[in-house]
Design an enzyme around this catalytic site. Structure first.
Site, PDB file in Angstrom:
ATOM      1  N   SER A 126       1.093  -1.127  -0.185  1.00 37.95           N
ATOM      2  CA  SER A 126      -0.095  -0.063  -0.355  1.00 37.95           C
ATOM      3  C   SER A 126       0.397   1.505   0.453  1.00 37.95           C
ATOM      4  O   SER A 126       2.057   1.503   0.746  1.00 37.95           O
ATOM      5  CB  SER A 126      -1.044   0.106   1.051  1.00 37.95           C
ATOM      6  OG  SER A 126      -1.349   1.523   1.541  1.00 37.95           O
ATOM      7  N   TYR A 151      -1.699  -0.752  10.783  1.00 37.92           N
ATOM      8  CA  TYR A 151      -1.937  -1.626   9.758  1.00 37.92           C
ATOM      9  C   TYR A 151      -0.581  -1.044   8.581  1.00 37.92           C
ATOM     10  O   TYR A 151      -0.461  -2.097   7.325  1.00 37.92           O
ATOM     11  CB  TYR A 151      -3.982  -1.131   8.517  1.00 37.92           C
ATOM     12  CG  TYR A 151      -3.559  -1.317   7.562  1.00 37.92           C
ATOM     13  CD1 TYR A 151      -4.130  -2.503   6.726  1.00 37.92           C
ATOM     14  CD2 TYR A 151      -3.740  -0.457   6.837  1.00 37.92           C
ATOM     15  CE1 TYR A 151      -3.932  -2.977   5.849  1.00 37.92           C
ATOM     16  CE2 TYR A 151      -4.084  -0.451   4.735  1.00 37.92           C
ATOM     17  CZ  TYR A 151      -3.404  -1.613   4.546  1.00 37.92           C
ATOM     18  OH  TYR A 151      -3.853  -2.383   2.964  1.00 37.92           O
ATOM     19  N   LYS A 155       1.448  -3.991   6.754  1.00 38.94           N
ATOM     20  CA  LYS A 155       2.359  -3.717   5.942  1.00 38.94           C
ATOM     21  C   LYS A 155       3.378  -3.722   4.783  1.00 38.94           C
ATOM     22  O   LYS A 155       4.636  -3.849   4.197  1.00 38.94           O
ATOM     23  CB  LYS A 155       1.394  -2.757   4.657  1.00 38.94           C
ATOM     24  CG  LYS A 155       0.332  -3.159   4.679  1.00 38.94           C
ATOM     25  CD  LYS A 155       0.178  -4.042   3.420  1.00 38.94           C
ATOM     26  CE  LYS A 155      -1.308  -5.201   3.126  1.00 38.94           C
ATOM     27  NZ  LYS A 155      -2.130  -6.301   2.814  1.00 38.94           N
TER      28      LYS A 155
END
Ligand code: NAD
Ligand code: UDP
Length: 345
Positions: A126, A151, A155
């Site tokens: 991302s 989050y 990643k």
């Protein structure tokens, strides 16, 4: 020989669209998905679109025995790894769940791949890995890290793990795809984004306002240092993103090591521009109020997508109008998402 691709999280939003692109490109797809944030109906719809079967294994990627079985009994050639939890806000409330699913899950997958001799992986990363201080446009050579929620950190951590794994195993070939803001749906209107509960993301929220499920949109802040005061993001059509995965699979075929690619259009669009574009495409007015800024939102970021163009031969072709038209078709034809029907064939 037809190459078999394991798609983890293949019933989800990006996964289901990627299945269509994979099958259209001649790959055979095998899916593992726990359905914790998706519906099996999405897979039935993919089969309706392509006319080709998708072999589905319901289950969690942390189930090592199941992964071993899938990789060997299907003679998997490569893996596209979408499975994971993705709600930024929720990740701060449930960090352990996020690290479990996203980081521990990826480790189990890597171990199983190693054991089965599967050497090619495309990972859903991302733009969030660039962190809060990165200058725009984001270019792959920038330092990553400085992420501001579990989050994003999950990643970033998986990217590091994959880099270390590829450095140690000279046969491993990994593409880290850093997505910007995927929106839209397949033009058939059969598959699309189906968030559970109140949508966190802008386009699903707008689409639910348009269909009468929500009263009005809250625009989170209109006092940012941008042309109209609302945040800028790089929205790209999910079908373009899906094709990006096919290009990445082709690219890793004869490479070793890890390479990161931004997948975006290279253009920043404001929240107000999105509202106007959606109204124009749908003919439905979107009532909104301006609310306070949302914690953690960055004012503006977009991709430098030139590496994907030069290395993968990929560009985002579909424009803003198409993104809005397809979002609206999906929402209009499936106002309750996949929930309206319990099974289809
Ligand atoms: P999604 O929630 O629709 O899809 C993820 C799928 O993975 C779901 O079907 C879910 O049921 C499944 N899943 C989750 N945890 C699992 C587990 N432990 N085992 C097996 N299946 C599991 O999300 P999406 O929007 O399609 O995103 C796909 C990937 O792309 C995610 O990794 C996400 O973090 C990443 N990503 C998404 C965006 C975005 O804006 N949608 C942006 C950047 C990156
Ligand atoms: N946004 C908004 N109202 C909403 C949802 C999002 O104004 O109900 C804004 C948000 O502040 C951000 C942009 O829309 O500027 C995109 O948000 P989204 O959550 O879709 O993507 P991300 O923040 O992950 O880039």
């Amino acid at each position: 020989m037809v190459r078999k691709v394991l798609v983890t999280g293949g019933a989800g939003y990006i996964g289901s669209h990627t299945l269509v692109a994979l099958q259209e490109a001649g790959f055979e797809a095998v899916v593992i998905d726990s359905l914790c944030n998706s519906s099996e109906i999405a897979l039935q719809r993919v089969q309706r679109i392509t006319g080709k079967p998708v072999r589905f294994y319901p289950g969690d990627i942390r189930d090592r025995r199941l992964l071993d079985q899938i990789l060997t009994e299907n003679k998997i050639h490569s893996v596209i790894h979408f499975a994971g939890l993705k709600a930024v806000g929720e990740s701060s409330q449930k960090p352990i769940d996020y690290y479990q699913s996203n980081v521990a899950g990826s480790l189990v997958l890597l171990e199983a791949m190693q054991e089965a001799g599967v050497k090619r992986l495309v990972f859903s990363s991302s733009a969030t890995v660039y962190g809060s201080e990165a200058p725009v446009p984001y270019v792959e050579t920038l330092q990553t890290g400085n992420t501001s929620n579990p989050y994003g950190t999950s990643k970033w951590m998986v990217e590091q793990i994959l880099q270390d794994a590829a450095a140690a195993n000279q046969e491993l070939s990994v593409a880290l795809l850093r997505y910007f803001n995927p929106v839209g749906a397949h033009p058939s209107g059969l598959i699309g984004e189906d968030p559970q509960g109140i949508p966190n993301n802008l386009l699903p929220y707008i689409a639910q306002v348009a269909v009468g499920k929500r009263k009005e949109l809250s625009i989170f802040g209109d006092d940012y240092p941008t042309s109209d005061g609302t945040c800028l993001r790089d929205y790209l059509h999910v079908m373009d993103l899906a094709i990006g995965h096919v290009r990445a699979l082709e690219w890793i075929e004869d490479k070793v090591g890890t390479e990161a690619f931004n997948l975006g259009t290279g253009r920043g669009i404001s929240v107000l521009e999105i509202v106007r574009a959606f109204e124009q495409a749908s003919g439905v007015p979107i009532p909104y109020t301006v609310a306070p800024r949302r914690a953690g939102d960055l004012p503006a970021f977009w991709a430098d997508a030139s590496k994907a163009k030069s290395e993968l031969g990929w560009v985002a072709d579909l424009g803003l109008e198409q993104m809005m038209v397809d979002t609206w078709r999906w929402q209009r034809e499936n106002p309750q998402g996949y929930n309206a029907t319990h099974s289809e064939s």
